[in-house]
Enzyme design. Structure first.
Site, PDB file in Angstrom:
ATOM      1  N   PRO A 172       0.956   5.404  -3.851  1.00 49.82           N
ATOM      2  CA  PRO A 172       1.368   6.560  -4.665  1.00 49.82           C
ATOM      3  C   PRO A 172       0.709   6.455  -5.850  1.00 49.82           C
ATOM      4  CG  PRO A 172       2.534   4.057  -5.154  1.00 49.82           C
ATOM      5  CD  PRO A 172       1.903   4.661  -3.533  1.00 49.82           C
ATOM      6  N   LYS A 173      -0.284   6.010  -5.699  1.00 47.80           N
ATOM      7  CA  LYS A 173      -1.249   5.525  -7.161  1.00 47.80           C
ATOM      8  C   LYS A 173      -1.725   6.898  -6.946  1.00 47.80           C
ATOM      9  CE  LYS A 173      -4.675   3.628  -5.722  1.00 47.80           C
ATOM     10  NZ  LYS A 173      -5.318   2.664  -5.545  1.00 47.80           N
TER      11      LYS A 173
ATOM     12  N   GLU B 213      -6.606   1.629 -12.764  1.00 51.93           N
ATOM     13  CA  GLU B 213      -5.958   2.873 -12.711  1.00 51.93           C
ATOM     14  C   GLU B 213      -5.133   3.316 -12.774  1.00 51.93           C
ATOM     15  OE1 GLU B 213      -7.830   2.722  -7.868  1.00 51.93           O
ATOM     16  OE2 GLU B 213      -6.126   1.494  -8.347  1.00 51.93           O
TER      17      GLU B 213
ATOM     18  N   CYS C  64      -1.463   1.727  -3.490  1.00 49.09           N
ATOM     19  CA  CYS C  64      -2.515   3.057  -2.398  1.00 49.09           C
ATOM     20  C   CYS C  64      -1.906   3.857  -2.013  1.00 49.09           C
ATOM     21  CB  CYS C  64      -3.488   2.937  -1.887  1.00 49.09           C
ATOM     22  SG  CYS C  64      -4.280   1.142  -0.809  1.00 49.09           S
TER      23      CYS C  64
ATOM     24  N   GLU D 197     -25.766  14.983  -1.988  1.00 51.61           N
ATOM     25  CA  GLU D 197     -26.680  15.079  -2.414  1.00 51.61           C
ATOM     26  C   GLU D 197     -28.023  14.405  -3.085  1.00 51.61           C
ATOM     27  OE1 GLU D 197     -28.791  18.692  -3.237  1.00 51.61           O
ATOM     28  OE2 GLU D 197     -27.700  19.188  -4.301  1.00 51.61           O
TER      29      GLU D 197
ATOM     30  N   CYS E 225       1.146  -1.357  -0.063  1.00 53.66           N
ATOM     31  CA  CYS E 225       0.311  -0.021  -0.057  1.00 53.66           C
ATOM     32  C   CYS E 225       1.003   1.300  -0.084  1.00 53.66           C
ATOM     33  CB  CYS E 225      -1.263   0.051   1.067  1.00 53.66           C
ATOM     34  SG  CYS E 225      -1.598   1.436   1.147  1.00 53.66           S
TER      35      CYS E 225
ATOM     36  N   TYR F 291      -8.722  -3.617 -11.164  1.00 55.89           N
ATOM     37  CA  TYR F 291      -8.628  -2.333 -10.330  1.00 55.89           C
ATOM     38  C   TYR F 291      -7.117  -1.469 -11.146  1.00 55.89           C
ATOM     39  CZ  TYR F 291      -6.957  -3.341  -6.029  1.00 55.89           C
ATOM     40  OH  TYR F 291      -5.889  -3.947  -4.939  1.00 55.89           O
TER      41      TYR F 291
ATOM     42  N   HIS G 176     -26.753  21.418  -0.274  1.00 52.88           N
ATOM     43  CA  HIS G 176     -26.455  21.764  -1.151  1.00 52.88           C
ATOM     44  C   HIS G 176     -25.302  22.751  -1.754  1.00 52.88           C
ATOM     45  CE1 HIS G 176     -28.999  21.961  -5.708  1.00 52.88           C
ATOM     46  NE2 HIS G 176     -28.838  23.349  -5.225  1.00 52.88           N
TER      47      HIS G 176
END
Length: 653
Positions: A222-223, A360, A220, A633, A215, A356, A628
């Site tokens: 560096p990605k 990515e 995670c 929302e 990671c 993924y 909003h």
């Protein structure tokens, strides 16, 4: 078998007087050398040695050694010229403890005894100390046992039945990734002796990294940073519509980005080492391999081996990228393990895979302006909601990423060396004999990952794995079939391969082992995000899994497109962002699946994940007043069901 040569540790016993060994009535060493425990009373000292006339001389070396250990309370296996052996002898003499001395360099069949000792104790150096048939260990472990009082306790116990084993550590963790480090730091809170072994086997291109696991170093962190680099490129384009004047052609500097990313990672590596030191966790950059019950061999990058023992072990070795097994893949292709520190811009890139990781990487490479093609064997994002996966693919194609579907590479050849060079890829159709060729500067393989479990000696201690996948089956308390060995993280069979999951499992395991907790890791309704250009956040069941579990007639899917206000000024990507909740009709329309495609999808999903853990229903969503104008929302106003077939296109905010 050699003699240990490292320097004496602080706190080693003081040298005796010049006249040699201490006899009865000799003064004990000063207590300030051993602050933990006072020395025992001084009985008469005796040192016995093997005799050639004994019956043991007729036995094979293994039986001889076992006979010595079984028939003497204390056995020191030594060499007469070994300085560290002499220090151990003097330690026992300073305590006035008689011992049986086996000098290997003076014994009959010395080589046979060395082999027997190595087999019996897994020790590779002398001295080796046995007390009441228990292996205390070598020079260092013996001194530690003395300083902590464990050696004295062992010597003072009457008899050896039901004697607790003397271990070097309470817990040894194999793997210094997010899960392993979390478990180590948590266990250390309860004053346990913890060791972490971490070793990175270099990639075929020679890439390696520091403490922290996938990671932090090649996943995670560096990605996400490179994903951010791509988003900033899009923001620069959007900024002109907001009144900012920028050059029409904006260049990206790969070297500057990777240098900044690697500098940040290095700071994290250092921080982890400092944290372990502050919590008194022993860390060794060494490869861990089981060699026997409660024993592990640690081999550093110079090939030096050490043997350690522990009451418990935790396997947290993670996974590494898989290769295709075709000509040229290891010689010329890279993986995600190489990409984030690649010392040159990859140029025209072929990404092989539909995971993924593949999407990515393809997304941020295209986002910084590179020519990117993705070669897909079958479907995108296997295991994820396919409605969402297909929308991601469509968005990437609209933004310049090319897809070659239902083809797999069968050969990679180098046309021209360089940084980058030129490669020819030959691929074959998965449905026919058709082949195609293409030229690329870089080929990135992202076809899956394999558990790092096959070369750590699990078969030696009897830990069962799934022979096909290498994954480890565990109980709901992360315990393997061997009671003193546990496992967490990506090596687990049937569990989510996510960093926060490994961290949570590691912490909770340490609390159960050492703090009396009974809380187990909950692997249900775990949120996650895929950082493709259009981010995808999910929690709970995919639509396919919900249909399979509850039946199509028992689920209701509410959905809608939405258009982020920030994208309206540059007038881009209208009706591309998408929100969907899957509800179980028979359970008061409880939300069993949450899915969102849009900016900051992870931030949105994290908040709703807590609600899903609390049993969120569609009625509760509807009764929630939205903020909003923000993207999230939309989940408070979902009214159109998939079943109805009504339009969900949006025309404004």
């Amino acid at each position: 078998m050699g003699c240990e040569k490292s320097k004496v540790r602080a706190g080693a016993p003081p040298q005796p007087e010049a006249n040699g060994r201490r006899g009865p009535g000799s003064q004990s060493p000063a207590k300030d050398h051993f602050p933990c425990q006072p020395l025992p009373e001084n009985p008469a000292i005796g040192v016995s040695r093997p005799s050639g006339s004994t019956s043991t001389s007729l036995l094979d070396p293994r039986a001889r050694l076992r006979a010595y250990i079984d028939s003497h309370p204390v056995v020191i296996v030594s060499k007469s010229t070994c300085k560290r052996c002499a220090e151990v002898k003097k330690l026992f003499e300073s305590m006035s403890v008689p011992y049986f001395l086996l000098e290997l360099d003076q014994a009959e069949d010395a080589r046979g005894l060395e082999l027997a000792l190595s087999e019996l104790s897994s020790e590779t150096d002398v001295p080796v100390v046995f007390v009441k048939r228990r292996n205390v260990g070598g020079h260092g472990p013996t001194l530690k046992a003395y300083q902590e009082g464990r050696l004295q306790n062992l010597l003072n116990m009457n008899g050896s039945e039901d004697l607790p084993e003397v271990y070097d550590y309470d817990l040894i963790i194999i793997g210094g990734g997010s899960g392993g480090l979390a478990a180590a730091k948590e266990a250390a809170r309860y004053n346990k002796k913890i060791m972490v072994l971490d070793f990175v086997t270099p990639t075929p291109r020679g890439t390696r990294w520091g403490l922290g696991g996938t990671c932090v170093n090649v996943g995670c962190i560096p990605k996400k940073l490179m994903h951010q680099a791509a988003l900033l490129g899009q923001a620069l384009q959007d900024s002109r519509n907001y009144g900012w004047s920028t050059e029409e052609t904006v260049k990206h500097d790969w070297d500057k980005m990777t240098e900044a990313v690697q500098n940040h990672i290095s700071s994290l590596n250092w921080g982890y080492r400092v944290a372990l030191r502050e919590k008194k966790v022993t860390y060794e950059n060494a490869y861990g391999q089981f060699v026997g019950p409660h024993r592990i061999k640690a081999t550093n990058n110079k090939g030096k081996e050490k043997i350690y023992s522990a009451e418990r072990f935790l396997i947290a070795t993670g996974e590494r990228p898989r290769y295709l097994g075709i000509p040229g893949d290891r010689e010329y292709c890279i993986s995600s393990d190489d990409l984030f520190s690649l010392p040159y811009c990859p140029g025209k890139t072929l990404v092989v895979g539909a995971s993924y990781v593949a999407l990515e990487c393809a997304g941020f490479l295209a986002g910084i302006g590179l020519d990117v093609t993705v070669m897909v064997r079958s479907i995108l994002l296997r295991g994820f909601d396919q409605d969402m996966a297909n929308k991601i693919g469509e968005h990437m194609e609209e933004h310049g990423v090319k897809f070659i579907r239902q083809f797999v590479p069968i050969k990679v050849e180098q046309i021209e060396a360089g940084t980058p060079g030129r490669l020819r890829v030959v691929a074959q159709s998965t449905s026919s004999s058709e082949t195609i060729e293409g030229e690329y500067n870089t080929v990135l393989l992202a076809i899956g990952r394999d558990a790092c479990t096959r070369k750590i000696g699990l078969e030696t201690v009897g830990v069962k794995i799934n022979e096909k996948t290498g994954k480890i089956p565990v109980t709901d308390e992360e315990q393997t079939n061997v009671p003193y060995i546990y496992a967490i993280g990506d090596v687990l069979e049937g569990k989510l391969e996510l960093t926060p999951v490994a961290i949570q499992a590691g912490r909770l395991l340490a609390q159960r082992l050492y703090a009396g907790s009974n809380v187990k890791c909950d692997y249900e309704n775990v949120p996650t995000t895929v950082f493709t250009p259009l981010e995808y956040g999910a929690c709970g069941l995919s639509e396919e899994r919900a249909v399979e579990k509850f039946g199509e007639e028992n689920i209701e899917v509410y959905h809608s497109y939405f258009w982020p206000l920030e994208w309206t000024i540059p007038s881009r990507d209208n009706n591309k962002c998408y929100a969907k909740v899957i509800c179980n009709i028979k359970d008061n329309e409880r939300v069993v699946g949450f899915h969102v495609l849009g900016p900051n999808a992870g931030e949105v999903t994290q908040g709703f994940a807590a609600a899903l853990k609390c049993g969120l229903t569609k009625m509760q969503l509807d009764s929630t007043i939205g903020i909003h104008p923000i993207c999230a929302e939309v989940f408070t106003t979902l009214s159109v069901t998939k079943r109805s077939g009504a339009s969900i296109l949006q025309a404004g905010c």
